[in-house]
Design a protein around this motif. Structure first.
Motif, short mmCIF file in Angstrom:
data_model
loop_
_atom_site.label_atom_id
_atom_site.label_comp_id
_atom_site.label_asym_id
_atom_site.label_seq_id
_atom_site.Cartn_x
_atom_site.Cartn_y
_atom_site.Cartn_z
N THR A 296 0.80 -1.22 0.00
CA THR A 296 0.00 0.00 0.00
C THR A 296 0.84 1.28 0.00
O THR A 296 0.34 2.36 0.32
N ALA A 297 2.13 1.18 -0.36
CA ALA A 297 2.96 2.38 -0.49
C ALA A 297 2.49 3.20 -1.69
O ALA A 297 2.05 2.65 -2.70
N GLN A 298 2.58 4.54 -1.58
CA GLN A 298 2.12 5.43 -2.63
C GLN A 298 3.27 6.31 -3.14
O GLN A 298 4.21 6.62 -2.41
N GLU A 299 3.18 6.69 -4.39
CA GLU A 299 4.20 7.56 -4.99
C GLU A 299 4.33 8.85 -4.16
O GLU A 299 3.33 9.46 -3.79
N GLY A 300 5.55 9.22 -3.85
CA GLY A 300 5.80 10.42 -3.05
C GLY A 300 5.98 10.14 -1.56
O GLY A 300 6.45 11.01 -0.82
N ASP A 301 5.60 8.95 -1.12
CA ASP A 301 5.78 8.60 0.30
C ASP A 301 7.26 8.62 0.67
O ASP A 301 8.14 8.30 -0.14
N LEU A 302 7.53 8.97 1.92
CA LEU A 302 8.89 8.95 2.45
C LEU A 302 9.20 7.56 3.00
O LEU A 302 8.35 6.92 3.61
N ILE B 19 15.22 7.74 4.66
CA ILE B 19 16.32 7.27 3.80
C ILE B 19 16.00 7.29 2.31
O ILE B 19 16.83 6.89 1.49
N GLY B 20 14.81 7.78 1.94
CA GLY B 20 14.47 7.82 0.53
C GLY B 20 13.01 8.11 0.32
O GLY B 20 12.30 8.56 1.23
N HIS B 21 12.53 7.86 -0.89
CA HIS B 21 11.12 8.09 -1.20
C HIS B 21 10.64 7.11 -2.25
O HIS B 21 11.44 6.53 -3.00
N ILE B 22 9.34 6.93 -2.29
CA ILE B 22 8.69 6.04 -3.25
C ILE B 22 8.44 6.80 -4.56
O ILE B 22 8.03 7.98 -4.54
N THR B 23 8.67 6.14 -5.68
CA THR B 23 8.47 6.74 -7.00
C THR B 23 7.49 5.89 -7.81
O THR B 23 7.05 4.83 -7.36
N GLU B 24 7.19 6.35 -9.01
CA GLU B 24 6.39 5.53 -9.91
C GLU B 24 7.20 4.32 -10.32
O GLU B 24 8.44 4.35 -10.32
N ALA B 25 6.54 3.24 -10.68
CA ALA B 25 7.22 2.00 -11.01
C ALA B 25 8.22 2.16 -12.15
O ALA B 25 9.32 1.57 -12.14
#
Length: 355
Positions: free
Chosen positions: A161-167, A314-320
């Motif tokens: 359930t992680a979303q793009e832009g999440d830390l 330590i980073g962020h979630i991006t589009e696949a």
């Protein structure tokens, strides 16, 4: 290794005598435990909560080495690795079952020490031991623990359930358990070559404890609830940071950027890795057994956690389509690969991929 001199053979008690001996002093802590050990099945009441169940098996020679693992520490760790799975779902562990298969080489006193560690962990984390099984083994010691926990449905956090832009956040520091293992393995080899030489572990208590006596991060779950921060995805770091973030990305169908300079590594872990000619970053990415919590949060929650000393962003979630990347300290971008623990092959750590 346990000293068998002047000890009691398990065969003197028999299976049921052993169970009675190990469980006679159990005290129930959870109101949801209606019936514990002593019947055909435990009886539990979770009062409308969702039930969380997880199982881990630890095998001698695969997951632990009794040459340097005290029985009490082993019992404690066997519980911790299971509790960590429930915390990683943002739940509360309540009961455990413990099954052991043991060979005749182990006396009763050794198994008592194992259960001392089990009960110590249960008491510290307010968990009830409600059942299990015992068996003879021809292959050494086998421990299987099942944990049962609970949570409100709205509070459960999954990996997908992680979303793009999440830390991307992680608790504690990483790589310590793996470097502690390298140290223990080295001292074991020295001892086998010359039993007169005592282990040289002075000043290395922290990383030794990270390997032998990990702690599930109940405190982080309580902290996030107090701050009213609900992670968007979460997993515990059992197989290495790279493997775990890739699980989140794969199951969420997302990419990520992970920044090497942001990965928390204790100075003792760093120095010990260098002593072994290992890259400290790769130890953190691929070593495993840290049992920290890796989780993603909405950017709106940044201010709530940014100043906590035991949580690192330590980073962020991006589009696949952006891929799963490690950005090194020198600014190079590498594809993130899982090279951590494989239960059928052992640790796959190498020193490639971080600059």
């Amino acid at each position: 290794m346990f000293n068998n001199k002047g000890t009691t053979g398990i065969e003197q008690l028999g299976e049921f005598g052993l169970i009675d001996h190990l469980t006679k002093n159990i005290e129930i802590k959870q109101k949801g435990t209606i019936k514990s050990v002593g019947d055909d099945a435990a009886v539990l009441d979770f009062s409308g909560k969702k039930v969380l169940v997880s199982t881990d098996m630890l095998l001698e020679g695969i997951h632990f080495d009794l040459a340097y693992t005290p029985f009490k520490h082993l019992g404690y760790k066997a519980i911790q690795v299971n509790l960590s799975d429930v915390y990683a779902m943002n739940g509360t562990p309540a009961q455990v079952t413990v099954s052991i298969a043991v060979s005749s080489k182990f006396p009763l006193e050794a198994i008592e020490e194992l259960y001392q560690g089990i009960y110590l962990a249960c008491d510290k984390y307010n968990v009830d031991l409600v059942g299990g099984d015992t068996s003879a083994s021809k292959q050494g010691l086998i421990i299987s623990v099942t944990v049962l926990g609970y949570a409100d449905e709205k509070d459960i956090v999954y990996r997908n359930t992680a979303q793009e832009g999440d830390l991307i956040c992680v608790s504690g520091d990483l790589g310590g358990a793996y470097t502690g293992l390298q140290l223990l393995e080295r001292e074991k080899l020295v001892y086998l070559e010359n039993p007169q030489i005592q282990p040289d572990l002075e000043g290395k208590d922290y990383i030794i404890e990270r390997q032998l006596k990990p702690e599930a991060r109940k405190d982080i779950i309580e902290l996030l609830k107090a701050w009213e921060v609900l992670p968007t995805a979460m997993i515990d770091v059992s197989d290495g940071l790279a493997s775990e973030i890739l699980h989140i990305c794969t199951q969420s169908n997302k990419g990520c950027n992970l920044y090497e300079e942001k990965i928390p590594i204790d100075p003792m872990t760093y120095d010990t890795a260098r002593d072994f000619n290992l890259d400290p970053t790769v130890c953190a990415l691929s070593g495993g057994e840290d049992y920290e919590l890796l989780f993603t949060i909405k950017q709106a929650d940044y201010d709530k956690i940014k100043n906590h000393p035991d949580i690192s962003i330590i980073g962020h979630i991006t589009e696949a389509a952006a891929g799963r990347n490690l950005v090194t300290k020198s600014g190079m971008v590498h594809e993130l690969k899982a090279q951590g623990w494989n239960a059928f092959k052992g640790p796959q750590t190498n020193t490639q991929g971080a600059e």
